[in-house]
Write a protein that holds these residues in place. Structure first.
Motif, short mmCIF file in Angstrom:
data_model
loop_
_atom_site.label_atom_id
_atom_site.label_comp_id
_atom_site.label_asym_id
_atom_site.label_seq_id
_atom_site.Cartn_x
_atom_site.Cartn_y
_atom_site.Cartn_z
N CYS A 44 0.93 -1.19 0.06
CA CYS A 44 -0.05 -0.01 -0.07
C CYS A 44 0.61 1.36 -0.14
CB CYS A 44 -1.03 -0.05 1.38
SG CYS A 44 -0.13 0.20 2.90
N SER A 45 1.99 1.28 0.23
CA SER A 45 3.11 2.38 0.36
C SER A 45 2.81 3.39 1.60
CB SER A 45 2.96 3.23 -1.04
OG SER A 45 1.81 4.24 -0.89
N ALA A 46 1.94 2.97 2.48
CA ALA A 46 1.78 4.13 3.75
C ALA A 46 3.06 4.17 4.43
CB ALA A 46 0.45 3.45 4.26
N CYS A 47 3.72 3.36 4.62
CA CYS A 47 5.09 3.27 5.49
C CYS A 47 6.34 3.77 4.46
CB CYS A 47 5.26 1.97 6.13
SG CYS A 47 5.64 0.55 5.15
N LYS A 48 6.03 4.00 3.26
CA LYS A 48 7.16 4.54 2.39
C LYS A 48 8.08 5.57 3.00
CE LYS A 48 6.33 6.56 -1.66
NZ LYS A 48 5.87 6.50 -2.88
N SER A 49 9.42 5.42 3.23
CA SER A 49 10.34 6.47 3.85
C SER A 49 11.57 6.48 3.27
CB SER A 49 10.68 5.88 5.21
OG SER A 49 9.41 5.78 5.95
N PHE A 50 12.52 7.43 3.39
CA PHE A 50 13.78 7.56 2.61
C PHE A 50 14.91 7.19 3.60
CE2 PHE A 50 17.27 10.00 1.04
CZ PHE A 50 17.03 9.80 -0.57
N LEU A 51 15.63 6.32 3.03
CA LEU A 51 16.95 5.82 3.58
C LEU A 51 17.94 6.96 3.33
CD1 LEU A 51 18.30 3.63 5.52
CD2 LEU A 51 19.05 2.89 3.23
N ASP A 53 20.71 7.00 5.80
CA ASP A 53 22.22 6.34 5.78
C ASP A 53 21.90 4.95 6.35
OD1 ASP A 53 25.08 6.38 5.78
OD2 ASP A 53 24.78 6.31 8.14
N GLY A 54 22.70 3.87 5.91
CA GLY A 54 22.77 2.63 6.62
C GLY A 54 22.38 1.47 5.40
N ASP A 55 22.39 0.39 5.86
CA ASP A 55 22.36 -0.96 4.99
C ASP A 55 21.10 -1.58 5.37
OD1 ASP A 55 22.63 -2.97 3.11
OD2 ASP A 55 24.07 -3.84 4.68
N VAL A 56 20.12 -1.60 4.27
CA VAL A 56 18.77 -2.60 4.59
C VAL A 56 18.79 -3.52 3.50
CG1 VAL A 56 17.81 -0.49 5.71
CG2 VAL A 56 17.43 -0.84 3.30
N GLN A 57 18.02 -4.54 3.81
CA GLN A 57 17.80 -5.79 2.79
C GLN A 57 15.93 -5.68 2.91
OE1 GLN A 57 19.72 -9.52 2.92
NE2 GLN A 57 21.77 -8.41 3.14
N MET A 58 15.60 -5.73 1.61
CA MET A 58 14.02 -5.47 1.47
C MET A 58 13.33 -6.97 1.13
SD MET A 58 12.83 -2.31 1.77
CE MET A 58 11.60 -2.00 0.54
N GLY A 59 12.62 -7.44 1.67
CA GLY A 59 11.73 -8.40 1.47
C GLY A 59 10.80 -8.21 0.24
N ARG A 60 10.10 -9.04 -0.15
CA ARG A 60 9.33 -8.89 -1.60
C ARG A 60 8.04 -7.89 -1.26
NH1 ARG A 60 7.31 -14.65 -3.77
NH2 ARG A 60 6.45 -12.99 -5.34
N TYR A 61 7.86 -7.29 -2.13
CA TYR A 61 6.69 -6.14 -2.23
C TYR A 61 6.34 -5.81 -3.54
CZ TYR A 61 10.83 -3.22 -3.62
OH TYR A 61 11.82 -2.68 -4.52
N THR A 63 5.83 -3.29 -6.73
CA THR A 63 6.10 -2.33 -7.28
C THR A 63 5.18 -1.09 -7.33
OG1 THR A 63 5.67 -3.13 -9.40
CG2 THR A 63 7.77 -3.38 -8.71
N PHE A 64 3.86 -1.36 -7.19
CA PHE A 64 2.69 -0.43 -7.06
C PHE A 64 3.14 0.45 -5.80
CE2 PHE A 64 0.63 -3.37 -9.82
CZ PHE A 64 0.12 -2.74 -10.87
N ALA A 65 3.33 -0.20 -4.70
CA ALA A 65 3.76 0.39 -3.49
C ALA A 65 5.06 1.13 -3.63
CB ALA A 65 3.69 -0.52 -2.46
N LEU A 66 6.13 0.48 -4.20
CA LEU A 66 7.21 1.27 -4.37
C LEU A 66 8.05 0.99 -5.78
CD1 LEU A 66 9.70 2.69 -2.69
CD2 LEU A 66 10.75 0.58 -2.36
N ALA A 67 7.78 2.01 -6.70
CA ALA A 67 8.33 1.69 -7.91
C ALA A 67 9.88 1.71 -8.07
CB ALA A 67 7.84 2.98 -8.62
N ASP A 68 10.44 1.04 -9.04
CA ASP A 68 11.52 0.72 -8.87
C ASP A 68 12.59 1.87 -9.12
OD1 ASP A 68 11.23 -1.92 -9.42
OD2 ASP A 68 11.20 -1.92 -11.54
N TYR A 69 12.21 2.92 -9.64
CA TYR A 69 12.84 4.17 -9.67
C TYR A 69 13.16 5.00 -8.35
CZ TYR A 69 8.61 7.25 -9.58
OH TYR A 69 7.69 7.82 -9.28
N GLU A 70 11.85 4.78 -7.60
CA GLU A 70 11.90 5.17 -6.11
C GLU A 70 13.14 4.35 -5.46
OE1 GLU A 70 7.59 6.90 -5.12
OE2 GLU A 70 7.72 4.74 -5.51
N SER A 71 13.02 2.93 -5.41
CA SER A 71 13.95 2.09 -4.96
C SER A 71 15.23 2.49 -5.23
CB SER A 71 13.52 0.88 -5.05
OG SER A 71 14.76 -0.10 -4.46
N ASP A 72 15.67 3.04 -6.47
CA ASP A 72 16.73 3.35 -6.93
C ASP A 72 17.36 4.74 -6.29
OD1 ASP A 72 16.98 1.16 -8.78
OD2 ASP A 72 16.33 2.27 -10.38
#
Length: 350
Positions: A44-51, A53-61, A63-72
């Motif tokens: 749903c993208s309600a918890c979308k935030s901006f990283l 600093d730091g290292d995260v790994q994302m589970g499956r989600y 792309t309607f909630a987080l587009a590839d360009y937003e992840s990049d």
């Protein structure tokens, strides 16, 4: 045993601890930090935030909630993000008062008190939670109920206002073939156990606001709105309130007397039931005047200054999807619109 890291949220200056085997959102829930969230499933993208600093790994989600360009660009979904170092995260959607008033998420055991059919496809379920006196929730929040014999759950909002009452009350729409719906049709009996996890959700009353309140509901979306109405009534609120409730036909209306009785304690309260398909031959059959049309159309027609109001939405996903762009075009600021948006699976029985 997994390593533990620190996560700092900006611009609210809040820190939590998170282990590598839990998501950042789950860690926040565990520590009573109520971040903005919706489906908790990467949909749903309600918890979308901006990283920052730091290292995260994302589970499956999705792309309607987080587009590839937003992840990049560095955006993440907190419900799918696992920390593998200390993190600095900038919250995109947040309410600082809500964050600091969060309650720790807990899993408790409850027992069925009763089920009652309110309409042909909506049922009231009441659960006894007297065995968990420390469980709490804010009016408008929801819990996940585990389907017995499985690891699946369904999300339902409470209609009552406090766990101190010793029970949880739900208003649930039944769907053909629904796994929880099937239990309501033929399965749940008094004293049957059900596992409950929560509370979740940001559909809570912003008590610091004195703006007029517009509630827009449909179907089982009655539950959290009724909870908020009951809260306003018990707090002797002087805020003007109008409640638009959308249904198809007279047989789909329920709790009219309950709403009017509760609203009688709120100065300037107005209830507007809206029927999209068929009208009663006599409004006396319902006991209250009824509008004809889609609830979103009627809100458009009656609310000439909705941009100055706080708007709370709860109902089927199509209703919310139809209402949001209309509110935006009417000039309602995003920070004055509140709703919980579930994924289709959760929404199908919430």
């Amino acid at each position: 045993m997994s390593d533990t890291h620190r996560v700092r949220f900006e611009p609210v200056d809040v820190e939590i601890e998170v282990t590598e085997d839990e998501t950042v959102l789950d860690a926040a829930f565990r520590q009573g930090v109520n971040l903005m969230h919706g489906c908790k499933e990467g949909q749903c993208s309600a918890c979308k935030s901006f990283l920052l600093d730091g290292d995260v790994q994302m589970g499956r989600y999705s792309t309607f909630a987080l587009a590839d360009y937003e992840s990049d660009e560095g955006y993440i979904l907190l419900c799918r993000a696992h920390a593998f170092s200390d993190l600095s995260v900038e919250l995109v959607n947040y309410d600082e008062d809500m964050i600091r008033s969060g309650l720790p998420v807990r899993t408790i055991e409850s027992t069925v008190v009763e089920t009652e059919d309110l309409t042909h496809d909506i049922t009231r379920l009441r659960l006894d939670i007297t065995g968990s006196p420390d469980f709490m929730f804010h009016p408008g929040q929801y819990v996940d109920i585990t389907i017995p014999g499985s690891s699946e759950h369904r999300s339902f909002s409470m209609a009552n206002i406090s766990a101190a009452e010793g029970y949880l009350e739900f208003i649930i729409k039944k769907y053909p073939g629904g796994r929880f719906s099937g239990l309501l049709e033929d399965g749940l009996r008094p004293d049957d156990p059900l596992t409950v996890t929560g509370p979740y959700g940001a559909f809570t009353l912003r008590v610091s606001s004195d703006r007029r309140i517009v509630f827009i509901g449909g179907g089982a979306g009655m539950a959290p709105i009724l909870s908020l109405l009951r809260q306003l009534a018990t707090k002797n609120s002087e805020r003007e309130v109008v409640f638009y409730y959308g249904a198809r036909a007279p047989r789909d209306l329920f709790y009219v007397d309950e709403i009017l009785q509760t609203g009688a304690s709120i100065p300037g309260f107005t209830f507007v039931p809206c029927l999209s398909d068929s009208m009663p031959e006599n409004s006396d059959d319902i006991g209250h005047p009824v509008e004809n049309g889609l609830v979103t159309d009627i809100v458009d027609r009656r609310e000439t200054d909705i941009a100055s109001c706080d708007v709370y939405l709860c109902g089927p996903p199509p209703m919310i999807d139809a209402a949001l762009p209309r509110l935006e075009s009417s000039g309602v600021p995003k920070e004055q619109i509140f709703y919980d948006k579930f994924t289709i699976t959760a929404a199908a029985e919430s």
